[in-house]
Enzyme design. Structure first.
Site, PDB file in Angstrom:
ATOM      1  N   TYR A 199      37.538  40.256  32.057  1.00 47.79           N
ATOM      2  CA  TYR A 199      38.560  41.147  31.492  1.00 47.79           C
ATOM      3  C   TYR A 199      37.904  42.345  30.821  1.00 47.79           C
ATOM      4  CZ  TYR A 199      37.646  39.369  26.745  1.00 47.79           C
ATOM      5  OH  TYR A 199      37.063  39.048  25.540  1.00 47.79           O
ATOM      6  N   CYS A 200      38.723  43.389  30.631  1.00 49.42           N
ATOM      7  CA  CYS A 200      38.294  44.602  29.934  1.00 49.42           C
ATOM      8  C   CYS A 200      39.539  45.233  29.313  1.00 49.42           C
ATOM      9  CB  CYS A 200      37.579  45.559  30.878  1.00 49.42           C
ATOM     10  SG  CYS A 200      38.590  46.113  32.281  1.00 49.42           S
ATOM     11  N   THR A 201      39.444  46.470  28.885  1.00 49.16           N
ATOM     12  CA  THR A 201      40.554  47.111  28.174  1.00 49.16           C
ATOM     13  C   THR A 201      41.793  47.289  29.046  1.00 49.16           C
ATOM     14  OG1 THR A 201      38.945  48.320  26.827  1.00 49.16           O
ATOM     15  CG2 THR A 201      41.215  49.120  26.799  1.00 49.16           C
ATOM     16  N   ILE A 228      43.455  43.923  28.804  1.00 42.12           N
ATOM     17  CA  ILE A 228      43.999  43.467  27.520  1.00 42.12           C
ATOM     18  C   ILE A 228      45.344  44.124  27.234  1.00 42.12           C
ATOM     19  CG2 ILE A 228      43.589  43.453  25.027  1.00 42.12           C
ATOM     20  CD1 ILE A 228      40.525  43.657  25.824  1.00 42.12           C
TER      21      ILE A 228
END
Length: 350
Positions: A199-201, A228
C-alpha cells in the site's frame, strides 16, 4: 500563442489563493497508460486545467500521468467530465478526494514532463509494469489484516510511515521509492509463501511495486486500490473499522490528513507525542521534521538553536552565509540519524 507556464511569483499566487472565498477540493489521481507525445499532452492539459482555475502538481511521461491538484468546488464536475473526455484511457478514472481538506493545498499549477511518473530506477527491459497484483477493497483489507498469512508492506518513505501506517505493517526503510523496490524484494525473500499486501498514499507506488514483486517471483501479491485515501473513505462510508492508525502524510501544504485519533510519532526535538511536520524557518535549512507546539515556540519554528540564531540575522547576512552552502530541502531521518538532502516538501514521485 497561449502562455503555458506561470509568470507570477509564488508569494503573490499564495496570497491570492488564501484570499479566495470559494471552497476548493483537493484531488489526486494517476493512470499508467501509453502517452505517445507527453509534451503535446502536457500543453493541452495545461490549457484545460488553467481554464478551470486548477492548481497543483502534475507529472506526465510516456508511461502515464500522476497528479495532485486543487479544483474550485464549482468546477469539480466540469473538470471530471473534461478529463474523462480528454483521452479514452482516462474515461472513468478514479479520482481520490482528500479526506481532511481545507482547500488550501496548492496555489500554483506546475505541470512537467518526466522520464517516469514515479522514479523507480527500474531498467530491466523484461519488466512488465502492467502485470500487477490483485486489487483489495476496504472490507478485504480488513480481512487481510486479520489473516496470519498476510504481510502488509508500506511502500512509502520513512517520514510518511513515521506518522501513520496500517496495524503491524512492515516499513521498508528508505528515503525514496527507487531505494525501496530492491529492498522490498530482499526483505521478503524468506516470505514467498506469504500473502504480500502493498500500500501507499493513493495507489500509484504500490501498483508498480506489486508488479515488481511479481516480476521477482512473488505470486501472492495484492495492493490496496486507491491507497490509504480510498481505503479510509470507503471504510467510513461502509461503516467498517478504519485500521490505519495515525496520520496520512500528503505532498502538499497540508502535509497530512488525520485518519485516526492516535498520535504515534514524536517531536524530533523533545520527544513529546506529535505528528505535525514542518519546515525549518531558517531559509538556509528548510529541514522537514516533526515539531511540537512547545518546541515551535522555543525554537521559533526552527530545527535547532543554530538555525534559530541564524534566522534572526539581517537578511543580507543570512544570504551571505547561505552562499556556496549545500542547503534547503532536507528531511530528518531519525531512524538513521542523518539527513537526506535531495528532497523538498517531498516530491511524490520519489
Amino acid at each position: 500563442m497561449p502562455v503555458l507556464h506561470n509568470r507570477i511569483s509564488n508569494d503573490a499566487l499564495k496570497a491570492k489563493m488564501l484570499a479566495e472565498s470559494e471552497p476548493r477540493t483537493t484531488i489526486s489521481f494517476y493512470k499508467y497508460f501509453h502517452i505517445a507525445d507527453p509534451k503535446a499532452t502536457r500543453d493541452a492539459l495545461y490549457q484545460l486545467f488553467t481554464a478551470l482555475n486548477v492548481f497543483g502538481r502534475v507529472y506526465l511521461a510516456h508511461e502515464g500521468i500522476n497528479a495532485q491538484i486543487s479544483v474550485p468546488a464549482s468546477n469539480v464536475e466540469t473538470f471530471r467530465a473534461q478529463l474523462y473526455a480528454f483521452d479514452s484511457a482516462l474515461d472513468g478514472l478514479r479520482l481520490n478526494i482528500a479526506l481532511d481538506d481545507d482547500g488550501k493545498s496548492f496555489w500554483v499549477l506546475r505541470m512537467k514532463v518526466r522520464d517516469r511518473i514515479v522514479a523507480d530506477g527500474i531498467d530491466d527491459p523484461h519488466f512488465d509494469a502492467s502485470n500487477v497484483g490483485e486489487y483489495l477493497q476496504a472490507a478485504e483489507v480488513n480481512a487481510m489484516l486479520d489473516d496470519p498469512d498476510a504481510l502488509f508492506i508500506d511502500m512509502r518513505n520513512h517520514y510518511e510511515y513515521e506518522v501513520g501506517h496500517f496495524e503491524n505493517a512492515l516499513e521498508i526503510p528508505a528515503d525514496t521509492f527507487r531505494e525501496q523496490l530492491p529492498k522490498a524484494v530482499e526483505m521478503m525473500q524468506a516470505h514467498k509463501d506469504k500473502k504480500i499486501v502493498m500500500y501507499c498514499t493513493g495507489g500509484i507506488r504500490c501498483e508498480k511495486a506489486s508488479a515488481w514483486m511479481k516480476h521477482n517471483g512473488f505470486n501472492k501479491v495484492w495492493h490496496i486500490e486507491g491507497g490509504i485515501i480510498e481505503y479510509a473513505r470507503k471504510a467510513r462510508e461502509q461503516g467498517l473499522p478504519v485500521r490505519f492508525i495515525g496520520k496520512n502524510f500528503v505532498f502538499d501544504e497540508r502535509m497530512g490528513e488525520r485518519i485516526s485519533d492516535e498520535i504515534i510519532a514524536h517531536c524530533h526535538q523533545c520527544g513529546a507525542p506529535c505528528d505535525s511536520h514542518t519546515n525549518c524557518k531558517n531559509d538556509g535549512c528548510h529541514l522537514l521534521f516533526i515539531q511540537c507546539p512547545v518546541c515551535a515556540e522555543k525554537y521559533k519554528g526552527c530545527c535547532s538553536e543554530i538555525c534559530c540564531e541564524e534566522s534572526a540575522l539581517p537578511p543580507e547576512e543570512q544570504r551571505r552565509r547561505r552562499a556556496g552552502r549545500e542547503n534547503g530541502n532536507k528531511i530528518f531521518n531519525k531512524s538513521r540519524g542523518r539527513l537526506n538532502t535531495t528532497l523538498g516538501i517531498p516530491d511524490p514521485t520519489e
